[in-house]
Design a protein around this motif. Structure first.
Motif, PDB file in Angstrom:
ATOM      1  N   THR A 130       0.900  -1.035  -0.403  1.00 27.07           N
ATOM      2  CA  THR A 130      -0.128   0.097   0.093  1.00 27.07           C
ATOM      3  C   THR A 130       0.862   1.059  -0.200  1.00 27.07           C
ATOM      4  OG1 THR A 130      -1.694  -1.430   1.148  1.00 27.07           O
ATOM      5  CG2 THR A 130      -1.949   1.121   1.433  1.00 27.07           C
ATOM      6  N   VAL A 131       1.785   1.193   0.393  1.00 26.90           N
ATOM      7  CA  VAL A 131       2.693   2.378   0.985  1.00 26.90           C
ATOM      8  C   VAL A 131       3.402   3.031  -0.453  1.00 26.90           C
ATOM      9  CG1 VAL A 131       4.466   3.598   1.572  1.00 26.90           C
ATOM     10  CG2 VAL A 131       3.367   1.804   3.483  1.00 26.90           C
ATOM     11  N   LYS A 132       3.612   1.517  -1.166  1.00 24.26           N
ATOM     12  CA  LYS A 132       4.352   1.236  -2.496  1.00 24.26           C
ATOM     13  C   LYS A 132       3.638   2.084  -3.342  1.00 24.26           C
ATOM     14  CE  LYS A 132       7.620  -2.444  -2.196  1.00 24.26           C
ATOM     15  NZ  LYS A 132       7.828  -3.265  -2.906  1.00 24.26           N
ATOM     16  N   VAL A 133       2.319   2.065  -3.403  1.00 23.47           N
ATOM     17  CA  VAL A 133       1.151   2.555  -4.316  1.00 23.47           C
ATOM     18  C   VAL A 133       1.229   4.018  -4.053  1.00 23.47           C
ATOM     19  CG1 VAL A 133      -0.950   2.683  -4.817  1.00 23.47           C
ATOM     20  CG2 VAL A 133      -0.024   0.562  -4.432  1.00 23.47           C
ATOM     21  N   HIS A 134       1.152   4.511  -2.648  1.00 27.51           N
ATOM     22  CA  HIS A 134       1.228   5.675  -2.360  1.00 27.51           C
ATOM     23  C   HIS A 134       2.208   6.576  -2.639  1.00 27.51           C
ATOM     24  CE1 HIS A 134      -2.815   5.334  -0.013  1.00 27.51           C
ATOM     25  NE2 HIS A 134      -2.119   4.762   1.003  1.00 27.51           N
ATOM     26  N   MET A 135       3.573   5.363  -2.001  1.00 30.40           N
ATOM     27  CA  MET A 135       5.037   6.358  -2.882  1.00 30.40           C
ATOM     28  C   MET A 135       4.821   7.196  -4.948  1.00 30.40           C
ATOM     29  SD  MET A 135       6.715   6.632  -0.117  1.00 30.40           S
ATOM     30  CE  MET A 135       8.100   6.797  -1.654  1.00 30.40           C
ATOM     31  N   THR A 136       3.499   6.014  -5.742  1.00 30.97           N
ATOM     32  CA  THR A 136       3.763   6.102  -7.153  1.00 30.97           C
ATOM     33  C   THR A 136       3.524   7.158  -7.321  1.00 30.97           C
ATOM     34  OG1 THR A 136       4.133   3.626  -7.957  1.00 30.97           O
ATOM     35  CG2 THR A 136       2.906   5.120  -9.109  1.00 30.97           C
ATOM     36  N   ALA A 137       2.130   7.278  -6.405  1.00 32.25           N
ATOM     37  CA  ALA A 137       1.078   8.766  -6.066  1.00 32.25           C
ATOM     38  C   ALA A 137       1.655  10.024  -5.827  1.00 32.25           C
ATOM     39  CB  ALA A 137      -0.195   8.559  -5.806  1.00 32.25           C
ATOM     40  N   TYR A 163       4.421  10.720  -6.468  1.00 31.17           N
ATOM     41  CA  TYR A 163       5.494  10.706  -7.535  1.00 31.17           C
ATOM     42  C   TYR A 163       5.654  11.520  -8.478  1.00 31.17           C
ATOM     43  CZ  TYR A 163       9.504   7.739  -5.137  1.00 31.17           C
ATOM     44  OH  TYR A 163      10.192   6.739  -3.659  1.00 31.17           O
ATOM     45  N   ARG A 164       4.138  11.137  -8.819  1.00 28.85           N
ATOM     46  CA  ARG A 164       3.473  11.771  -9.740  1.00 28.85           C
ATOM     47  C   ARG A 164       3.214  13.621  -9.423  1.00 28.85           C
ATOM     48  NH1 ARG A 164      -0.472   8.486  -9.628  1.00 28.85           N
ATOM     49  NH2 ARG A 164       0.106   6.876 -11.065  1.00 28.85           N
ATOM     50  N   ALA A 165       2.808  13.131  -7.988  1.00 31.82           N
ATOM     51  CA  ALA A 165       1.956  15.198  -7.398  1.00 31.82           C
ATOM     52  C   ALA A 165       3.085  15.555  -7.628  1.00 31.82           C
ATOM     53  CB  ALA A 165       1.282  14.782  -6.624  1.00 31.82           C
ATOM     54  N   LEU A 166       4.568  15.083  -7.637  1.00 29.84           N
ATOM     55  CA  LEU A 166       6.055  16.257  -7.362  1.00 29.84           C
ATOM     56  C   LEU A 166       6.286  16.231  -8.252  1.00 29.84           C
ATOM     57  CD1 LEU A 166       7.338  14.586  -3.891  1.00 29.84           C
ATOM     58  CD2 LEU A 166       6.236  16.910  -3.718  1.00 29.84           C
ATOM     59  N   GLY A 167       6.413  16.079  -9.138  1.00 28.11           N
ATOM     60  CA  GLY A 167       6.640  15.982 -10.515  1.00 28.11           C
ATOM     61  C   GLY A 167       7.929  15.030 -10.657  1.00 28.11           C
ATOM     62  N   VAL A 168       8.332  14.089 -10.101  1.00 25.91           N
ATOM     63  CA  VAL A 168       9.269  13.375  -9.954  1.00 25.91           C
ATOM     64  C   VAL A 168       9.705  11.865 -10.124  1.00 25.91           C
ATOM     65  CG1 VAL A 168      10.570  15.359  -7.556  1.00 25.91           C
ATOM     66  CG2 VAL A 168       9.180  12.604  -7.485  1.00 25.91           C
ATOM     67  N   SER A 169      10.651  11.527  -9.934  1.00 26.71           N
ATOM     68  CA  SER A 169      10.615  10.327 -10.426  1.00 26.71           C
ATOM     69  C   SER A 169      11.023   9.389  -9.209  1.00 26.71           C
ATOM     70  CB  SER A 169      10.969   9.885 -11.881  1.00 26.71           C
ATOM     71  OG  SER A 169      12.907  10.479 -11.330  1.00 26.71           O
ATOM     72  N   SER A 170      11.679   9.336  -8.621  1.00 27.93           N
ATOM     73  CA  SER A 170      12.749   8.858  -7.843  1.00 27.93           C
ATOM     74  C   SER A 170      12.593   9.532  -5.976  1.00 27.93           C
ATOM     75  CB  SER A 170      14.100   9.165  -7.742  1.00 27.93           C
ATOM     76  OG  SER A 170      14.644   9.545  -8.041  1.00 27.93           O
ATOM     77  N   ARG A 171      12.424   8.682  -5.286  1.00 28.93           N
ATOM     78  CA  ARG A 171      12.724   8.832  -3.737  1.00 28.93           C
ATOM     79  C   ARG A 171      14.083  10.002  -3.882  1.00 28.93           C
ATOM     80  NH1 ARG A 171      10.818   5.225  -0.193  1.00 28.93           N
ATOM     81  NH2 ARG A 171      10.583   5.795   2.127  1.00 28.93           N
ATOM     82  N   SER A 172      15.137   9.734  -4.168  1.00 24.72           N
ATOM     83  CA  SER A 172      16.094  10.878  -3.407  1.00 24.72           C
ATOM     84  C   SER A 172      15.369  12.213  -3.858  1.00 24.72           C
ATOM     85  CB  SER A 172      16.846  11.122  -4.454  1.00 24.72           C
ATOM     86  OG  SER A 172      17.061  10.510  -5.448  1.00 24.72           O
TER      87      SER A 172
END
Length: 208
Positions: free
Chosen positions: A177-184, A186-195
Motif C-alpha cells: 500500500t505504501v508503494k502505491v501511495h509513493m507512486t502517486a 512522485y506523480r504529484a511532485l513531478g519527480v521520478s525517484s525517492r531521492s
C-alpha cells in the motif's frame, strides 16, 4: 461477559488495542485475528461476540469485504472500523458497507475506547463523534500537493527519511500500500525517484 473480536494484521497494533479495550470492563474478553478468514472462523465458534473491530487493510480479503460478509451473516453484530485510511471516501464506504463507527489509527486509545463504549451501549459513533486526529499540517500538505490525506501522511514520513517498511509500520499499512501511495506522491511532485522527492520536500519545507 463482553466479548470483542479485533481483526488487525499487525500484532503490536492488535495487542495494544486489546490492552486498551480490556480496561473498559473487568470481565471483557478480546478475541484476536490477523485475517478476515480467521475472523469468520472465530465467529463460527464464538456465537456470543458483542462487537467486531476491523482494519481495512487486511491480507487476503480487505476489511471492506469482511464488513460485507459480517452484514450478511451476522446482521446483529456491530463493527467499528479502525484504519489509517481515514479520508472521507474511505469513511463513507465503510459506513455504507455496514460499519457502526469509524476511528482513525491516528486517534488516541481513548477515542477508540469511547467509540467502543458508545456501540456497546447501542449508539453509533460517527466520524464527527470519533474524529480523525489528522493534523492541520497534513491537511495543508494534501491541499498543496493535490494528494489524499493518506498519501499526505506517507509524504510526511517520507520527508523524515523513513523507509517504506518504517512508514508501513508507523501507519499500520502494508508495504504494498505504501508503494502505491509513493507512486502517486512522485506523480504529484513531478519527480521520478525517492531521492528527488526528498530533495524537493526538504526545499519546500525550508521555504514554508
Amino acid at each position: 461477559m463482553t466479548k470483542i473480536l479485533i481483526v488487525e494484521d499487525h500484532a503490536l497494533v492488535r495487542e495494544a488495542m486489546a490492552q486498551r479495550i480490556g480496561r473498559l470492563e473487568p470481565d471483557l474478553v478480546c478475541l484476536e485475528s490477523a485475517r478476515a478468514d480467521e475472523a469468520l472462523a472465530l465467529l463460527e465458534v464464538h456465537d456470543d461476540v458483542d462487537l467486531a473491530i476491523v482494519d481495512l487493510m487486511l491480507p487476503g480479503a480487505s476489511g471492506f469485504s469482511l464488513l460485507g460478509v459480517l452484514a450478511k451473516r451476522y446482521p446483529d453484530l456491530p463493527a467499528i472500523v479502525v484504519s489509517a485510511m481515514d479520508d472521507d471516501a474511505a469513511v463513507r464506504r465503510a459506513l455504507a458497507a455496514g460499519a457502526s463507527g469509524f476511528v482513525s489509527k491516528a486517534s488516541s486509545g481513548e477515542v477508540l475506547a469511547q467509540a467502543v463504549r458508545e456501540v456497546l451501549e447501542g449508539g453509533m459513533p460517527t466520524p464527527r463523534a470519533s474524529p480523525s486526529a489528522t493534523s492541520a499540517r497534513t491537511r495543508r500538505s494534501a491541499e498543496r500537493y493535490g494528494v489524499t490525506l493518506a498519501q499526505a501522511r506517507v509524504m510526511e514520513l517520507l520527508a523524515t527519511g523513513g523507509s517504506n517498511r518504517e512508514i508501513a509500520s508507523r501507519l499500520g499499512l502494508t508495504e504494498g500500500t505504501v508503494k502505491v501511495h509513493m507512486t502517486a506522491i512522485y506523480r504529484a511532485l513531478g519527480v521520478s525517484s525517492r531521492s528527488q522527492a526528498l530533495v524537493l520536500l526538504s526545499r519546500r519545507n525550508e521555504e514554508s
